[in-house]
Design an enzyme around this catalytic site. Structure first.
Site, PDB file in Angstrom:
ATOM      1  N   CYS A  27       0.857  -1.190   0.000  1.00  9.54           N
ATOM      2  CA  CYS A  27       0.000   0.000   0.000  1.00  9.54           C
ATOM      3  C   CYS A  27       0.888   1.234   0.000  1.00  9.54           C
ATOM      4  O   CYS A  27       1.953   1.234   0.608  1.00  9.54           O
ATOM      5  CB  CYS A  27      -0.878   0.035   1.235  1.00  9.54           C
ATOM      6  SG  CYS A  27      -2.012  -1.341   1.370  1.00  9.54           S
ATOM      7  N   GLU A  94     -10.412   7.869   0.964  1.00 11.86           N
ATOM      8  CA  GLU A  94      -9.386   8.211  -0.015  1.00 11.86           C
ATOM      9  C   GLU A  94      -9.657   7.587  -1.374  1.00 11.86           C
ATOM     10  O   GLU A  94     -10.470   6.680  -1.512  1.00 11.86           O
ATOM     11  CB  GLU A  94      -8.012   7.773   0.489  1.00 11.86           C
ATOM     12  CG  GLU A  94      -7.904   6.286   0.757  1.00 11.86           C
ATOM     13  CD  GLU A  94      -6.630   5.913   1.494  1.00 11.86           C
ATOM     14  OE1 GLU A  94      -6.120   6.733   2.274  1.00 11.86           O
ATOM     15  OE2 GLU A  94      -6.151   4.791   1.290  1.00 11.86           O
TER      16      GLU A  94
END
Length: 175
Positions: A27, A94
């Site tokens: 990530c 997000e």
């Protein structure tokens, strides 16, 4: 991996958000610099791919060059929102880019980021999802959403050499 397996990581106990959860290989967020920003967003997502290479090294100790940028495929983007804990004071909201690469790599885990890794075959994915549903393991919320919506189709495409057929770089999916 080139034998059709997916590298999962378990997030470190030190992570503020979603510690001890199994998730996708890596990530990241691009840094606010010319090398990693894609402004405006492009179909190549070159800056995001450079961020992936940086974070593969930071989280998993995968040496730069082990996964060439040219082998990283930008698939789509998602918007997701997830809270942590009962009070919902912490969480994420997000836009995430989803990228796929097929590579055989050697890992040297950063213990502040990752506590363990495992390779799973496609037929193991339903087992992992069931283990999460049964409370045996925890998955990150974004990985669970992507695994349920796209991962089996993308996995089939990787195994068949047709990943390009599944790309949707023009859409930001609301999850």
């Amino acid at each position: 991996s080139t034998d059709g397996k997916l590298l999962l990581q378990k997030r470190s106990d030190d992570k503020i958000l979603f510690p001890q959860r199994w998730t996708n290989t890596c990530c990241s967020h691009p840094l606010f610099n010319d090398s990693e920003l894609d402004n405006p967003a492009t179909e190549e997502a070159a800056g995001v791919k450079r961020a992936v290479v940086r974070k593969l090294e930071h989280e998993l100790g995968i040496e730069q060059g082990s996964v060439p940028i040219s082998d990283i495929e930008y698939m789509t983007r998602i918007v997701y929102k997830a809270a942590v804990g009962e009070d919902d004071q912490w969480g994420e909201h997000e836009v995430d880019y989803i990228l796929i690469a097929v590579a055989d790599v050697t890992c040297d885990l950063n213990p502040n980021e990752v506590s363990e890794i495992k390779l799973i075959a496609k037929e193991e994915l339903p087992v992992v999802l069931q283990q999460e549903q049964d409370g045996e393991i925890l998955l990150s919320p974004w990985f669970k959403l992507v695994a349920q919506k796209w991962l089996p189709v993308w996995w089939d495409a990787v195994l068949a050499g047709r990943l390009q057929d599944c790309k949707d770089v023009g859409t930001i999916h609301m999850l």
